[in-house]
Design a protein around this motif. Structure first.
Motif, short mmCIF file in Angstrom:
data_model
loop_
_atom_site.label_atom_id
_atom_site.label_comp_id
_atom_site.label_asym_id
_atom_site.label_seq_id
_atom_site.Cartn_x
_atom_site.Cartn_y
_atom_site.Cartn_z
N LYS A 163 1.75 -5.81 4.07
CA LYS A 163 2.86 -6.37 3.30
C LYS A 163 3.40 -5.32 2.34
N PRO A 164 4.71 -5.42 1.99
CA PRO A 164 5.33 -4.40 1.13
C PRO A 164 4.61 -4.19 -0.21
N ALA A 165 4.10 -5.26 -0.82
CA ALA A 165 3.43 -5.10 -2.11
C ALA A 165 2.17 -4.26 -1.97
N ARG A 166 1.43 -4.48 -0.89
CA ARG A 166 0.21 -3.69 -0.66
C ARG A 166 0.57 -2.25 -0.32
N LEU A 167 1.62 -2.07 0.43
CA LEU A 167 2.09 -0.73 0.77
C LEU A 167 2.42 0.05 -0.50
N GLU A 168 3.10 -0.59 -1.42
CA GLU A 168 3.45 0.07 -2.67
C GLU A 168 2.21 0.45 -3.47
N GLN A 169 1.20 -0.43 -3.50
CA GLN A 169 -0.04 -0.12 -4.22
C GLN A 169 -0.69 1.14 -3.66
N LEU A 170 -0.80 1.21 -2.34
CA LEU A 170 -1.46 2.36 -1.72
C LEU A 170 -0.61 3.62 -1.86
N TYR A 171 0.69 3.46 -1.79
CA TYR A 171 1.60 4.60 -1.96
C TYR A 171 1.42 5.21 -3.35
N ARG A 172 1.43 4.36 -4.37
CA ARG A 172 1.27 4.84 -5.74
C ARG A 172 -0.11 5.46 -5.95
N TYR A 173 -1.12 4.84 -5.39
CA TYR A 173 -2.49 5.33 -5.54
C TYR A 173 -2.60 6.75 -4.98
N ALA A 174 -2.06 6.96 -3.77
CA ALA A 174 -2.17 8.26 -3.11
C ALA A 174 -1.39 9.33 -3.87
N THR A 175 -0.17 9.00 -4.29
CA THR A 175 0.65 10.01 -4.98
C THR A 175 0.07 10.38 -6.34
N GLU A 176 -0.58 9.41 -6.99
CA GLU A 176 -1.22 9.72 -8.28
C GLU A 176 -2.42 10.65 -8.11
N LEU A 177 -3.00 10.67 -6.91
CA LEU A 177 -4.09 11.60 -6.61
C LEU A 177 -3.57 12.99 -6.23
N GLY A 178 -2.25 13.12 -6.12
CA GLY A 178 -1.67 14.40 -5.75
C GLY A 178 -1.39 14.56 -4.27
N LEU A 179 -1.61 13.50 -3.50
CA LEU A 179 -1.35 13.55 -2.06
C LEU A 179 0.11 13.23 -1.76
N ASP A 180 0.67 13.87 -0.74
CA ASP A 180 1.94 13.43 -0.19
C ASP A 180 1.68 12.21 0.69
N VAL A 181 2.69 11.37 0.81
CA VAL A 181 2.59 10.20 1.69
C VAL A 181 3.72 10.25 2.70
N LEU A 182 3.36 10.24 3.99
CA LEU A 182 4.34 10.08 5.05
C LEU A 182 4.42 8.58 5.33
N LEU A 183 5.53 7.97 4.93
CA LEU A 183 5.71 6.53 5.10
C LEU A 183 6.39 6.28 6.44
N GLU A 184 5.67 5.60 7.32
CA GLU A 184 6.16 5.41 8.69
C GLU A 184 6.89 4.08 8.84
N ILE A 185 8.10 4.16 9.44
CA ILE A 185 8.90 2.96 9.68
C ILE A 185 9.32 2.90 11.15
N HIS A 186 9.68 1.68 11.58
CA HIS A 186 10.15 1.51 12.96
C HIS A 186 11.31 0.52 13.07
N THR A 187 11.59 -0.21 11.98
CA THR A 187 12.63 -1.24 12.02
C THR A 187 13.56 -1.10 10.82
N GLU A 188 14.68 -1.79 10.89
CA GLU A 188 15.63 -1.80 9.78
C GLU A 188 14.99 -2.38 8.53
N GLU A 189 14.18 -3.42 8.69
CA GLU A 189 13.51 -4.04 7.54
C GLU A 189 12.57 -3.05 6.86
N GLU A 190 11.89 -2.25 7.65
CA GLU A 190 10.98 -1.24 7.10
C GLU A 190 11.74 -0.10 6.44
#
Length: 264
Positions: A140-167
């Motif tokens: 779900k988008p809320a969980r995605l945002e949590q993990l995205y923020r967590y990774a970037t705060e650790l200094g990691l880049d995040v490749l966010l993968e999408i496949h649909t217009e909604e994504e």
């Protein structure tokens, strides 16, 4: 149940075991390197060359390849980054593969897996990854945002993968600076390069770097997604099956022509 559903169910079991048994270690030799910044500086199509032993759709691809040797050749022939598929049940990968690759190359390394929990991000960091993959279709988008923020705060880049217009809308809401458009439908594993063409124009931030994933086999394929506005491609099976890696890289590393968001 789709292939993705099966993978995610198995991954949840793996996470439960990981939380029980994984011990953090801090023996990585250097801080994460930014794939985003490296790719912005290139004058040719950036290639994330993937080490992938097998897949659910193709079965065994190159099951006995040595990750250290194979990816060192990737780097030698022009890869800008290395992706290591670490899922074991469906792709026959391992974190050991990632460790071997990290020890052998100097370019950014992507831990490609179905990441659903912070402990997997911790592990990726421990094993030397510079980038992690987060798949919008996997949560779900809320969980995605949590993990995205967590990774970037650790200094990691995040490749966010999408496949649909909604994504694509989710990627815009997150203001993700690295967006991977997967031409492969993870529910059916069918591949269509038109997915990149359709979704690239949906990304609103002109600073977002677009990566086209899956289906790159020829120069014409790369030219097609480059016209859509991508600065990078992720190539797995083509690299793993190539009998002449130098020629394969030469065919795919086309010159980059600047395409602004508004010209996509």
């Amino acid at each position: 149940m789709t292939i993705l559903d099966k993978i995610l169910a198995k991954k949840q079991q793996e996470i439960t075991e990981l939380k029980r048994s994984y011990q953090r270690h801090t023996n990585r030799k250097k801080s994460p390197v930014s794939l985003y910044r490296a790719f912005q500086q290139s004058e040719r199509m950036n290639i994330i060359a993937e080490f992938k032993r097998a897949s659910p759709s193709k079965g065994s691809i190159n099951i006995d390849a040595d990750p250290g040797i194979h990816t060192k050749m990737y780097e030698q022939f022009g890869a800008n980054a290395i992706s290591v598929l670490t899922d074991q049940p469906f792709f026959q990968g391992s974190m050991g593969d990632l460790q071997r690759v990290r020890q052998g190359v100097d370019i950014p390394v992507l831990n490609k897996d179905f990441i659903l929990d912070e402990i997997q991000i911790d592990r990726a960091l421990d094993y030397g990854a510079d980038v992690i993959l987060l798949i919008a279709a996997a949560m779900k988008p809320a969980r995605l945002e949590q993990l995205y923020r967590y990774a970037t705060e650790l200094g990691l880049d995040v490749l966010l993968e999408i496949h649909t217009e909604e994504e694509a809308t989710i990627a815009n809401d997150l203001n993700a600076n690295l967006v991977g458009i997967n031409n492969r439908d993870l529910k059916t594993f069918n591949v269509d390069l038109a997915t990149t063409e359709r979704l690239a124009e949906r990304i609103q931030n002109p600073a977002t770097l677009l990566i086209s994933e899956s289906g790159m086999k020829t120069t014409a394929d790369v030219e097609r997604v480059q016209r859509a506005g991508t600065r990078g491609i992720l190539v797995g099976e083509t690299m793993m099956q190539s009998s002449d890696l130098k020629q394969t890289f030469d065919e795919l590393r086309i010159p980059l022509h600047e395409v602004s968001l508004h010209e996509r």
